[in-house]
Design an enzyme around this catalytic site. Structure first.
Site, mmCIF file in Angstrom:
data_model
loop_
_atom_site.group_PDB
_atom_site.id
_atom_site.type_symbol
_atom_site.label_atom_id
_atom_site.label_comp_id
_atom_site.label_asym_id
_atom_site.label_seq_id
_atom_site.Cartn_x
_atom_site.Cartn_y
_atom_site.Cartn_z
ATOM 1 N N ASN A 81 1.372 3.901 -3.086
ATOM 2 C CA ASN A 81 1.009 5.312 -2.917
ATOM 3 C C ASN A 81 2.159 6.233 -3.324
ATOM 4 O OD1 ASN A 81 -1.551 4.787 -2.008
ATOM 5 N ND2 ASN A 81 -1.121 5.231 0.147
ATOM 6 N N GLU A 122 0.828 -1.207 0.000
ATOM 7 C CA GLU A 122 0.000 0.000 0.000
ATOM 8 C C GLU A 122 0.867 1.264 0.000
ATOM 9 O OE1 GLU A 122 -3.036 -0.087 -0.563
ATOM 10 O OE2 GLU A 122 -3.727 -2.041 0.081
ATOM 11 N N ARG A 139 -9.448 3.943 -7.782
ATOM 12 C CA ARG A 139 -8.875 3.831 -6.440
ATOM 13 C C ARG A 139 -10.022 4.004 -5.457
ATOM 14 N NH1 ARG A 139 -4.100 2.655 -8.095
ATOM 15 N NH2 ARG A 139 -4.306 1.348 -6.296
HETATM 16 N N1 ATP Z 1 3.009 9.074 -0.900
HETATM 17 C C1 ATP Z 1 1.983 9.904 -1.171
HETATM 18 N N2 ATP Z 1 2.217 11.097 -1.813
HETATM 19 C C2 ATP Z 1 1.202 11.939 -2.101
HETATM 20 N N3 ATP Z 1 -0.098 11.700 -1.783
HETATM 21 C C3 ATP Z 1 -0.381 10.558 -1.149
HETATM 22 C C4 ATP Z 1 0.635 9.598 -0.800
HETATM 23 N N4 ATP Z 1 0.043 8.567 -0.155
HETATM 24 C C5 ATP Z 1 -1.255 8.863 -0.101
HETATM 25 N N5 ATP Z 1 -1.540 10.039 -0.689
HETATM 26 C C6 ATP Z 1 -2.866 10.704 -0.772
HETATM 27 O O1 ATP Z 1 -3.714 10.111 0.198
HETATM 28 C C7 ATP Z 1 -4.899 9.602 -0.426
HETATM 29 C C8 ATP Z 1 -5.374 8.374 0.312
HETATM 30 O O2 ATP Z 1 -4.438 7.296 0.153
HETATM 31 P P1 ATP Z 1 -4.984 5.800 0.255
HETATM 32 O O3 ATP Z 1 -3.872 4.859 -0.007
HETATM 33 O O4 ATP Z 1 -5.735 5.641 1.546
HETATM 34 O O5 ATP Z 1 -6.081 5.734 -0.906
HETATM 35 P P2 ATP Z 1 -5.835 5.634 -2.496
HETATM 36 O O6 ATP Z 1 -4.414 5.317 -2.786
HETATM 37 O O7 ATP Z 1 -6.371 6.874 -3.117
HETATM 38 O O8 ATP Z 1 -6.760 4.403 -2.905
HETATM 39 P P3 ATP Z 1 -6.378 2.836 -2.727
HETATM 40 O O9 ATP Z 1 -5.213 2.778 -1.779
HETATM 41 O O10 ATP Z 1 -7.619 2.219 -2.149
HETATM 42 O O11 ATP Z 1 -6.067 2.347 -4.070
HETATM 43 C C9 ATP Z 1 -4.524 9.389 -1.881
HETATM 44 O O12 ATP Z 1 -5.635 9.430 -2.731
HETATM 45 C C10 ATP Z 1 -3.554 10.550 -2.127
HETATM 46 O O13 ATP Z 1 -4.233 11.727 -2.390
HETATM 47 MG MG MG Z 2 -3.394 3.787 -1.836
#
Ligand code: ATP
Ligand code: MG
Lengths: 144, 115
Positions: free
Chosen positions: A50, A46, A104
């Site tokens: 990200n 995860e 996502r």
């Molecule tokens: N390393 C990162 N750099 C920039 N933004 C981030 C980062 N990690 C998370 N985010 C932000 O936080 C939000 C939530 O992250 P999360 O992993 O919970 O959900 P997601 O990645 O959008 O969906 P999923 O993980 O279910 O595929 C993301 O949509 C993004 O905007």
């Molecule tokens: Mg994610």
């Protein structure tokens, strides 16, 4: 036994599986349970995903994976120098995503929080993001 | 990640193999969608028996395919998930909208029952 390992990888989707393999190999000498391996693999997947898709959004960059253990206490740090997160509290909310169009669902942080003992996020808009996770492995044998 | 497709009446069975993460979901999505759109099927069964790993990217991929099946008036069923996949599936809340069965034939029976 205390150990430490650091790897840096290009921000490519292919490398997420490599990060999972490295994390699994790092904890293997501690005889984690099948469930613990799966939880740690998922949390690493995860955070690294990200960093690649949100942090760098398809641009080139480097993602670092730092692994430590102090006895059965595992610490995993995933960091990027990507776009950063404006509002960390919202980003951590279940179902919050800035990329719904990319199928996502905003579950990544919630998965990390529930599969690990603790998750700490530091982020600077324009500077990057660092996710630190802890998990204490149980004192059971491998086959339990 | 491998994919194998089989059509049984109005049910398309896609057997997935490998690790369902972001990278593999991206590769799989167009293959699955093209095959489904060009088939007479309205239901989709994903046979997860050979999927050894899945994260939230896999959940996102599954929700997308669920929506596609729904657009055709059909349903999506996941078959043969191992315990770690089932944990994530339940955790995500997906089990409220997507069926899961122990075997592929159970999945097909369930969907053909709904025609
Ligand atoms: N390393 C990162 N750099 C920039 N933004 C981030 C980062 N990690 C998370 N985010 C932000 O936080 C939000 C939530 O992250 P999360 O992993 O919970 O959900 P997601 O990645 O959008 O969906 P999923 O993980 O279910 O595929 C993301 O949509 C993004 O905007
Ligand atoms: Mg994610």
């Amino acid at each position: 036994m205390n150990n430490q390992l650091k790897i840096e990888m290009a921000a490519l989707a292919e490398n997420v599986s490599l990060a999972r393999v490295v994390a699994t190999a790092f904890i293997a000498p501690l005889d984690p349970s099948v469930g613990e391996i799966s939880d740690i693999k998922t949390a690493v997947s995860e955070a690294v995903t990200n960093a690649i898709i949100h942090g760098y959004g398809g641009n080139t960059g480097t993602v670092a994976l730092d692994l430590f253990n102090n006895g059965r206490e595992i610490t995993i740090v995933i960091s990027d120098e990507g776009v950063g997160i404006e509002d960390i509290a919202s980003a951590r909310e279940p179902l919050f995503t800035t990329k719904p169009d990319m199928e996502r669902s905003g579950l990544g942080f919630t998965v990390m929080e529930s599969f690990m003992d603790s998750v700490h996020v530091i982020s600077t808009p324009g500077g990057g993001t660092r996710v630190t996770m802890h998990k204490k492995l149980g004192e059971h044998s491998k086959n339990e | 990640m491998g994919i194998q497709l089989d059509i049984q009446g109005r049910v398309m069975v896609a057997t997935l193999e490998g690790e369902l993460d972001h990278h593999q979901a991206e590769r799989l999505r167009p293959q699955l969608d093209t095959a489904f759109e060009n088939s007479p099927c309205k239901h989709l069964v994903l046979d997860m028996g050979e999927v050894s790993f899945m994260d939230s990217s896999g959940i996102g991929m599954i929700i997308g395919r669920y929506k596609n099946a729904e657009k055709r008036g059909g349903q999506l069923t996941l078959a043969c998930m191992n315990s770690s996949l089932a944990k994530l599936f339940e955790f995500s809340g997906l089990q409220k909208i997507v069926h899961s069965t122990a075997t592929v034939s159970d999945a097909i029976a369930k969907m053909e029952g709904g025609k």
